[in-house]
Design a protein around this motif. Structure first.
Motif, short mmCIF file in Angstrom:
data_model
loop_
_atom_site.label_atom_id
_atom_site.label_comp_id
_atom_site.label_asym_id
_atom_site.label_seq_id
_atom_site.Cartn_x
_atom_site.Cartn_y
_atom_site.Cartn_z
N HIS A 232 0.82 -1.21 0.00
CA HIS A 232 0.00 0.00 0.00
C HIS A 232 0.86 1.26 0.00
N SER A 233 1.93 1.28 0.78
CA SER A 233 2.82 2.44 0.77
C SER A 233 3.61 2.51 -0.53
N ALA A 234 3.90 1.35 -1.13
CA ALA A 234 4.54 1.35 -2.45
C ALA A 234 3.61 1.97 -3.48
N ALA A 235 2.30 1.70 -3.36
CA ALA A 235 1.33 2.32 -4.27
C ALA A 235 1.31 3.83 -4.09
N GLN A 236 1.43 4.30 -2.85
CA GLN A 236 1.49 5.74 -2.60
C GLN A 236 2.71 6.35 -3.28
N ALA A 237 3.84 5.67 -3.16
CA ALA A 237 5.06 6.17 -3.80
C ALA A 237 4.92 6.16 -5.32
N ALA A 238 4.31 5.10 -5.86
CA ALA A 238 4.12 5.03 -7.31
C ALA A 238 3.23 6.17 -7.80
N ARG A 239 2.19 6.50 -7.04
CA ARG A 239 1.33 7.63 -7.43
C ARG A 239 2.09 8.95 -7.36
N LYS A 240 3.00 9.06 -6.38
CA LYS A 240 3.83 10.26 -6.31
C LYS A 240 4.73 10.37 -7.52
N LEU A 241 5.25 9.24 -8.01
CA LEU A 241 6.06 9.25 -9.23
C LEU A 241 5.24 9.75 -10.42
N LEU A 242 3.95 9.44 -10.43
CA LEU A 242 3.08 9.98 -11.48
C LEU A 242 2.96 11.50 -11.34
N ASP A 243 2.78 11.94 -10.10
CA ASP A 243 2.68 13.39 -9.86
C ASP A 243 3.94 14.12 -10.32
N LEU A 244 5.09 13.43 -10.24
CA LEU A 244 6.37 14.04 -10.63
C LEU A 244 6.61 14.00 -12.13
N GLY A 245 5.72 13.32 -12.87
CA GLY A 245 5.84 13.36 -14.32
C GLY A 245 5.69 12.06 -15.08
N ALA A 246 5.86 10.91 -14.41
CA ALA A 246 5.77 9.63 -15.12
C ALA A 246 4.33 9.35 -15.55
N ARG A 247 4.17 8.66 -16.65
CA ARG A 247 2.84 8.26 -17.11
C ARG A 247 2.41 6.94 -16.51
N SER A 248 3.38 6.14 -16.13
CA SER A 248 3.12 4.93 -15.34
C SER A 248 4.35 4.68 -14.50
N ALA A 249 4.16 3.98 -13.38
CA ALA A 249 5.26 3.77 -12.44
C ALA A 249 5.14 2.39 -11.82
#
Length: 342
Positions: A232-249
């Motif tokens: 679940h915390s990995a999912a939070q980090a992955a969503r943050k990577l999207l916020d930083l510009g990635a289209r998928s993480a």
């Protein structure tokens, strides 16, 4: 919660992959494995490794290395025809290029005056791994300019789908925004751009909007500031990577699998399989990235893509050397991959 409506990877991805292998002669997909800091990997097998003492080596393996080389090897095992693009310096660079060609991987070397680095991996009787990584010799401005020119030209090839996998560390002399520059170059040629990096180079690459970013726990924590301790915390980090510009993480949790999310999707995907008795985990993330790239080129769903990536990463645990996965292991492990939505 358990995603009961998501088809089990063993009944969806395996038949699809078998068909792809049969039809591979009709595919014109292009995979570029881009390496700014390649290496020769030297693996020493030691019965009992004792720091500060004389150690006797029972076996030595010297092979092409660096993350992009491992990705290329894994893609080759999946029936793809990858092209490795990287710096090649002096005798060790020649050895690296020759080793990749022996594996029937297409190679586009860019010459540098510095010797290509040599990394050391010590594996003891308990299968604990100690890595000693050289930094890589400095790259001149003209060599970096030539690297960009060669990549831009290679990316223009005509293909049904094109994916540039930009992975690994940066040597001295290459600017920290090199990943971002290569992402933009790939996308301008209508290539999907996948990135696996760390630290400031990863942060700058994210700003360029890569199509996919894959990182391990430590890399994702550093860039996002999110403490990762479970899926679940990995999912939070992955969503943050999207916020930083990635289209998928995609974030790797080691033996707990992978967590991925795409921009616009309301849920993240967690894929995992039962832990295996490993020879070495070196290269598992690279094999997983190869699975993600292969899946993207062959129109698998995101859930199927994560399942294939998990199977590739797990297959690398069984491989004699990093990246040398066996397709049979991938197909077998796919049967036990679990997928859930977070």
């Amino acid at each position: 919660m358990k995603a009961s409506h998501v088809p089990h990877p063993g009944t969806t991805t395996t038949p699809r992959m078998t068909k792809l292998a049969a039809d591979s002669h009709r595919l014109t997909n292009a995979f570029f494995c881009v390496s700014l800091n390649p290496a020769i990997d030297t693996r020493l097998i030691v019965d009992g490794f004792s720091p500060g003492r004389v150690n006797r080596v029972s076996a030595v393996y010297r092979t092409p290395g660096g993350k992009a080389a491992h990705v290329a090897m894994a893609l080759k095992a999946l029936s793809a025809t990858p092209t490795w693009i990287g710096f090649s310096g002096e005798a060790t660079g020649n050895e690296l290029v020759a080793g990749l060609r022996l594996l029937e991987i297409d190679v586009v070397p860019i010459s540098t005056r510095q010797f290509s680095r040599v990394n050391l991996e010590i594996v003891d009787a308990q299968r604990e791994v100690t890595e000693i990584l050289e930094p890589g010799g400095p790259i001149t401005e003209s060599e970096w300019c030539e690297f960009q020119r060669v990549c831009a030209g290679a990316f223009q090839v005509e293909a049904s789908k094109k994916i540039a996998v930009i992975s690994g560390s940066l040597p001295t002399g290459v600017p920290t925004d090199a990943g971002a520059t290569l992402v933009s170059s790939a996308q301008s040629a209508k290539c999907l751009a996948f990135v696996d990096s760390s630290g400031l180079p990863l942060s700058k690459a994210l700003a360029a909007g890569p199509d996919l970013v894959k990182g391990n726990r430590e890399e994702a924590e550093f860039v996002t500031g999110v403490a990762i301790h479970d899926p679940h915390s990995a999912a939070q980090a992955a969503r943050k990577l999207l916020d930083l510009g990635a289209r998928s993480a995609v974030v790797s949790l080691g033996d707990r699998g992978l967590v991925g999310v795409r921009k616009g999707d309301p849920v993240a995907v967690h894929g995992w399989t039962n832990p295996l008795r490993t020879i070495s985990t070196v290269g598992c993330g690279d094999a997983a990235l190869a699975g993600l790239a292969f899946a993207a080129a062959t129109d698998l769903s995101f859930e199927q893509s994560l399942a294939l990536a998990v199977a590739c990463g797990a297959a690398n645990c069984l491989a004699a050397l990093p990246g040398r996965i066996a397709r049979e292991d991938v197909l077998r492990i796919q049967q036990s991959v679990q997928v859930e939505l977070l």
